[in-house]
Design a protein around this motif. Structure first.
Motif, PDB file in Angstrom:
ATOM      1  N   LEU A 160       0.722  -1.084   0.096  1.00 11.37           N
ATOM      2  CA  LEU A 160       0.041   0.042  -0.083  1.00 11.37           C
ATOM      3  C   LEU A 160       0.931   1.383   0.025  1.00 11.37           C
ATOM      4  O   LEU A 160       0.753   2.208  -0.784  1.00 11.37           O
ATOM      5  CB  LEU A 160      -0.969  -0.025   1.240  1.00 11.37           C
ATOM      6  CG  LEU A 160      -1.930   1.457   1.449  1.00 11.37           C
ATOM      7  CD1 LEU A 160      -2.750   1.629   0.238  1.00 11.37           C
ATOM      8  CD2 LEU A 160      -2.743   0.997   2.493  1.00 11.37           C
ATOM      9  N   ASN A 161       1.936   1.266   0.646  1.00 12.55           N
ATOM     10  CA  ASN A 161       2.873   2.342   0.922  1.00 12.55           C
ATOM     11  C   ASN A 161       3.466   2.431  -0.549  1.00 12.55           C
ATOM     12  O   ASN A 161       3.644   3.589  -1.098  1.00 12.55           O
ATOM     13  CB  ASN A 161       3.848   2.195   1.746  1.00 12.55           C
ATOM     14  CG  ASN A 161       3.190   2.370   3.341  1.00 12.55           C
ATOM     15  OD1 ASN A 161       2.213   3.106   3.337  1.00 12.55           O
ATOM     16  ND2 ASN A 161       3.726   1.675   4.174  1.00 12.55           N
ATOM     17  N   PHE A 162       3.874   1.410  -1.147  1.00 17.86           N
ATOM     18  CA  PHE A 162       4.642   1.473  -2.327  1.00 17.86           C
ATOM     19  C   PHE A 162       3.664   2.215  -3.552  1.00 17.86           C
ATOM     20  O   PHE A 162       4.082   3.135  -4.139  1.00 17.86           O
ATOM     21  CB  PHE A 162       5.060   0.037  -2.827  1.00 17.86           C
ATOM     22  CG  PHE A 162       4.986  -0.206  -4.437  1.00 17.86           C
ATOM     23  CD1 PHE A 162       6.252   0.215  -4.958  1.00 17.86           C
ATOM     24  CD2 PHE A 162       4.123  -0.726  -5.054  1.00 17.86           C
ATOM     25  CE1 PHE A 162       6.195   0.193  -6.316  1.00 17.86           C
ATOM     26  CE2 PHE A 162       4.137  -0.825  -6.420  1.00 17.86           C
ATOM     27  CZ  PHE A 162       5.334  -0.326  -6.934  1.00 17.86           C
ATOM     28  N   VAL A 163       2.432   1.706  -3.261  1.00 18.45           N
ATOM     29  CA  VAL A 163       1.319   2.343  -4.335  1.00 18.45           C
ATOM     30  C   VAL A 163       1.354   3.999  -4.250  1.00 18.45           C
ATOM     31  O   VAL A 163       1.083   4.560  -5.194  1.00 18.45           O
ATOM     32  CB  VAL A 163       0.053   1.416  -4.176  1.00 18.45           C
ATOM     33  CG1 VAL A 163      -0.892   2.413  -5.220  1.00 18.45           C
ATOM     34  CG2 VAL A 163       0.228   0.100  -4.855  1.00 18.45           C
ATOM     35  N   CYS A 164       1.019   4.330  -3.009  1.00 21.73           N
ATOM     36  CA  CYS A 164       1.068   5.522  -2.640  1.00 21.73           C
ATOM     37  C   CYS A 164       2.341   6.488  -3.167  1.00 21.73           C
ATOM     38  O   CYS A 164       1.903   7.581  -3.590  1.00 21.73           O
ATOM     39  CB  CYS A 164       0.783   5.745  -1.161  1.00 21.73           C
ATOM     40  SG  CYS A 164      -0.626   5.247  -0.476  1.00 21.73           S
TER      41      CYS A 164
END
Length: 374
Positions: free
Chosen positions: A231-235
């Motif tokens: 999720l952090n990667f996508v953000c």
């Protein structure tokens, strides 16, 4: 929350139906293992079938809904020739997946010369090829159009991005051949990262193609959904990309979303604030609880092709698709029918009033490069 409670109740059922000397353990996810000491194979088969029946008879109640479950059981005999623990666990894993692939909700006994299990050894080859493709950036993207049934929807193409793995001759291998092995060996999330990274990069390099696309869908695995670092990667990727988040739709299968409801809600809520859209894929294949749609902020319902394919000949399939479409519309969701493969099916979907349809009859998958203007 629902998934955690379900696991607790299943564990209690299993514990109550094994011997006191047996060891029950959760191996991870929704997998459990039972170590049965001083136990004959015949007795183990009886116990395994008893556990299968107990789970099949169980009804999980959450809110005002009741759900039935099934379990695939693999049995492995342990003796002096079994080898190391890793070999035993690999054999048990193979037996479980053989039970699953033969139709689920059944028991399968591992035999070293079992031809079904020999196929499982091919997983190692797929894992090597997937890891090599990730390292050498040799995966390829394709796309398939999702076509509106009427002209009342937003202008621009609606497409689903598809993953291809070229073989030795350069011909694309469909994901159904290698994704099961990738999932079993925890490579699904790295693959999802590759797709997100390369999709954003391709559209950033082809702004005219991006202008023509209203929304493009990316399929996500369960491993990515429950991984906070993903999720952090996508953000971070969205923040660094010129591609508008509003043009991205993440497809999550219904069964994965409901089994990981807390993670799915967090994922959708976080990326929804950035403008991303979400689709529940294969809707109708899992719990099909419309109550969950009040919790999950999804924009699209993709009706499972198993039902769509039969609507021209089977009144029950027709009624199921119409029901999903009607309730979805009432709840403000856009409906998409998957696996449309004939004009008769397309005509029935127009009669029902589905918003979009997708399938080989509507549009075949094409290399993503064909989106770029000549």
């Amino acid at each position: 929350i629902a998934g955690d409670e379900l696991l607790r109740q299943i564990a209690a059922i299993l514990q109550a139906n094994v011997r006191q000397r047996d060891t029950l353990s959760r191996l991870g996810g929704d997998e459990f293992g039972v170590l049965m000491e001083r136990c004959s194979l015949e007795h183990a088969k009886r116990v395994a079938d008893k556990l299968r029946r107990k789970v099949a008879d169980f009804r999980f109640v959450w809110g005002q809904r009741s759900f039935s479950l099934g379990v695939s059981v693999g049995i492995v005999s342990i003796d002096q020739s079994s080898g190391k623990i890793a070999a035993v666990m690999n054999a048990a894993d193979s037996a479980c997946y053989t039970a699953k692939y033969k139709g689920r909700n059944r028991v399968h006994v591992y035999h070293r010369r079992n031809t079904d299990l020999v196929k499982r050894h091919g997983d190692a080859d797929w894992v090597i090829r997937v890891e090599r493709a990730l390292l050498k950036n040799s995966f390829e993207l394709a796309y398939q159009r999702i076509v509106p049934v009427s002209n009342k929807f937003e202008t621009g193409d609606h497409i689903e991005l598809l993953l291809r793995l070229p073989d030795a001759s350069g011909e694309p291998v469909p994901p159904g051949a290698f994704l099961p092995a990738a999932e079993r060996y925890n490579l699904s999330s790295p693959i999802d990262r590759w797709v997100v990274t390369n999709a954003l990069a391709w559209f950033a390099e082809n702004p005219k193609a991006l202008d023509r696309v209203a929304v493009f869908s990316i399929n996500l695995s369960a491993q990515s959904l429950i991984d906070l670092s993903f999720l952090n990667f996508v953000c971070d990727a969205l923040e660094a990309s010129p591609v508008p988040a509003g043009k991205i739709c993440f497809d999550i299968s219904e069964s994965v979303a409901i089994a990981n409801l807390t993670d799915a809600t967090r994922f959708m809520s976080t990326l929804g604030k950035l403008g991303c859209r979400f689709a529940l894929d294969d809707f109708g294949s899992g719990h099909s609880s419309f109550a969950y749609l009040r919790t999950l902020p999804v924009d699209y319902l993709k009706i499972d092709g198993v039902y769509v394919n039969g609507i021209a000949d089977d009144p029950l399939d027709f009624a199921i698709v119409r029901s999903i479409n009607d309730i979805g519309k009432i709840m403000g969701k856009i409906t998409i029918a998957e696996v449309v493969e004939s004009d008769r099916v397309a005509e029935k979907l127009r009669e029902i009033g589905v918003d979009y349809y997708q399938g080989y009859f509507i549009a075949e998958p094409r290399p993503i490069e064909e989106l770029a203007p000549v």
